[in-house]
Design an enzyme around this catalytic site. Structure first.
Site, PDB file in Angstrom:
ATOM      1  N   SER A 116       0.816  -1.212   0.000  1.00 20.34           N
ATOM      2  CA  SER A 116       0.000   0.000   0.000  1.00 20.34           C
ATOM      3  C   SER A 116       0.846   1.257   0.000  1.00 20.34           C
ATOM      4  O   SER A 116       0.306   2.361  -0.031  1.00 20.34           O
ATOM      5  CB  SER A 116      -0.934   0.005   1.218  1.00 20.34           C
ATOM      6  OG  SER A 116      -0.201  -0.165   2.416  1.00 20.34           O
ATOM      7  N   HIS A 137      -2.611  -3.297  -6.157  1.00 24.34           N
ATOM      8  CA  HIS A 137      -2.997  -2.982  -4.783  1.00 24.34           C
ATOM      9  C   HIS A 137      -4.506  -3.077  -4.599  1.00 24.34           C
ATOM     10  O   HIS A 137      -5.269  -2.259  -5.106  1.00 24.34           O
ATOM     11  CB  HIS A 137      -2.511  -1.576  -4.408  1.00 24.34           C
ATOM     12  CG  HIS A 137      -2.886  -1.177  -3.025  1.00 24.34           C
ATOM     13  ND1 HIS A 137      -3.347   0.078  -2.707  1.00 24.34           N
ATOM     14  CD2 HIS A 137      -2.887  -1.887  -1.873  1.00 24.34           C
ATOM     15  CE1 HIS A 137      -3.613   0.127  -1.410  1.00 24.34           C
ATOM     16  NE2 HIS A 137      -3.340  -1.050  -0.884  1.00 24.34           N
ATOM     17  N   GLU A 149      -5.584  -0.553  -7.442  1.00 22.49           N
ATOM     18  CA  GLU A 149      -4.625   0.383  -8.017  1.00 22.49           C
ATOM     19  C   GLU A 149      -3.555  -0.400  -8.789  1.00 22.49           C
ATOM     20  O   GLU A 149      -2.982  -1.347  -8.247  1.00 22.49           O
ATOM     21  CB  GLU A 149      -3.952   1.217  -6.933  1.00 22.49           C
ATOM     22  CG  GLU A 149      -4.884   2.206  -6.254  1.00 22.49           C
ATOM     23  CD  GLU A 149      -4.206   2.956  -5.120  1.00 22.49           C
ATOM     24  OE1 GLU A 149      -4.412   4.174  -5.011  1.00 22.49           O
ATOM     25  OE2 GLU A 149      -3.481   2.310  -4.326  1.00 22.49           O
ATOM     26  N   ASN A 188      -3.964   6.079  -0.693  1.00 24.13           N
ATOM     27  CA  ASN A 188      -3.343   6.294   0.611  1.00 24.13           C
ATOM     28  C   ASN A 188      -2.622   7.629   0.714  1.00 24.13           C
ATOM     29  O   ASN A 188      -2.492   8.184   1.805  1.00 24.13           O
ATOM     30  CB  ASN A 188      -2.397   5.144   0.942  1.00 24.13           C
ATOM     31  CG  ASN A 188      -3.152   3.939   1.470  1.00 24.13           C
ATOM     32  OD1 ASN A 188      -4.075   4.067   2.256  1.00 24.13           O
ATOM     33  ND2 ASN A 188      -2.787   2.755   1.008  1.00 24.13           N
TER      34      ASN A 188
END
Length: 280
Positions: A116, A137, A149, A188
Site C-alpha cells: 500500500s 494494490h 490500483e 493512501n
C-alpha cells in the site's frame, strides 16, 4: 493467467486468494508456517461460508477446492502470476521478491505486490526481471471493495501493465485506476494524511474519538469515521504507510503522531487485536 500464486494468507492475502478462486482460477497460497496456513484456511472458510449464506456464490466448498495452501515457496514455481501480500515492511518484501525471482520458472510470469505504500521500483530492482514487476494494490475487504490500483515502475513493461489490467478487470471483475510509482499511490496518499489529522485532533484533546467520527459520518456522508477506519486498516499498517510517505516526501502532514506510535508500541492495533481507538 490461469494459475495464480499468493504469498501471505492474512486479511489481504486471503481476500486476494478468494476472489481469484471465485473467478475460477487455480490458486496456490504460500504461508510461513503450518499454523499460519491453518489460520489462513480458517479465514477463507469463514469468508466463503458467509458468501454462500448470502447467495453470492453457489458453493463455498467448490471455491475452496481451487485453493491450495502450502508452506514452501517452491510450490509457486509454475505460477503465471504471483501476488505478494505479506507484512508492510520494505526489507521483508525485497527479500521475498529476490527469492520469487529464482523460484518462479516462467520468464513470462508476473511478480506483483499488494503493498500500500512501498515504491514498486525498490521491489523490481532486486530481481532479474524488473520489467515483469508491478503493483496490484487491492483494498480491504477484498471480496467487497471493487477498486484496485495498478502501479507500474519506470521499468515495468507496457505489456505487463496491460496483462495486469486484464486480470483485474476482465478476470476478477474489479475496477482499476492507474498510479505513478510514488509512496502511497493515489488512495493512501490522500487518505493517510486525513487519518493522521484525526489522530492529532484526538491527541490534542480537541474532540473525542466518537465525536470526530460522528462528525465525518453525519456531516460529510463518510461511511465511517477516520479513527474507526484506522482501526479497520490496522494501526501498525497506518503507521507503516505514514512512514513510507514521510520518507518519500518529507512533508510534516505524513509524520506519524506520537499517539499512533505509542499505540502500536502497546500492541493496540485496532480490530485485529480487539482494541485500538475503540474496543471490539
Amino acid at each position: 493467467m490461469r494459475q495464480v500464486g499468493v504469498v501471505g494468507c492474512g486479511l489481504m492475502g486471503a481476500g486476494i486468494a478468494e476472489v481469484s478462486a471465485r473467478a475460477g482460477l487455480d490458486v496456490v497460497v504460500a504461508e510461513s508456517s503450518t499454523a499460519a496456513a491453518d489460520a489462513g484456511r480458517a479465514r477463507l472458510e469463514s469468508s466463503l461460508n458467509r458468501a454462500e449464506a448470502k447467495g453470492k456464490i453457489d458453493s463455498a466448498a467448490a471455491v475452496l477446492d481451487r485453493i491450495r495452501l502450502v508452506t514452501d515457496l517452491d510450490a509457486l514455481a509454475d505460477r503465471d502470476l504471483v501476488i505478494e501480500a505479506i507484512v508492510e515492511d520494505e526489507t521483508a518484501k525485497t527479500e521475498l521478491f529476490a527469492t520469487l525471482d529464482k523460484v518462479v520458472e516462467s520468464p513470462e510470469a508476473i511478480l506483483a505486490s499488494n503493498t500500500s505504500s512501498i515504491p514498486i521500483m525498490k521491489l523490481g530492482v532486486v530481481t532479474d526481471r524488473p520489467a515483469s514487476v508491478i503493483g496490484i494494490h487491492f483494498f480491504n475487504p477484498v471480496p467487497v471493495l471493487p477498486l484496485v490500483e495498478l502501479v507500474p515502475s519506470l521499468l515495468t513493461s507496457p505489456d505487463v501493465t496491460a496483462q495486469a489490467r486484464s486480470f483485474v478487470e476482465d478476470t476478477l471483475g474489479k475496477k482499476a485506476i492507474d498510479s505513478q510509482d510514488r509512496a502511497g499511490f493515489v488512495v493512501n496518499a490522500l487518505l493517510i494524511p486525513f487519518v493522521l489529522s484525526a489522530i492529532r485532533m484526538l491527541e490534542s484533546g480537541f474532540a473525542t474519538a466518537e465525536d470526530i467520527d460522528r462528525g465525518l459520518v453525519l456531516g460529510a456522508a463518510h461511511p465511517q469515521g477516520p479513527l474507526a477506519l484506522a482501526d479497520l486498516i490496522g494501526l501498525d499498517t497506518t503507521k507503516a504507510v505514514a512512514e513510507s510517505l514521510y520518507e518519500e516526501f518529507k512533508e510534516p502532514l505524513y509524520a506519524a503522531p506520537p499517539l499512533l506510535n505509542r499505540m502500536v508500541d502497546a500492541g493496540l492495533l485496532g480490530r485485529k487485536t480487539g482494541r485500538g481507538f475503540y474496543t471490539y
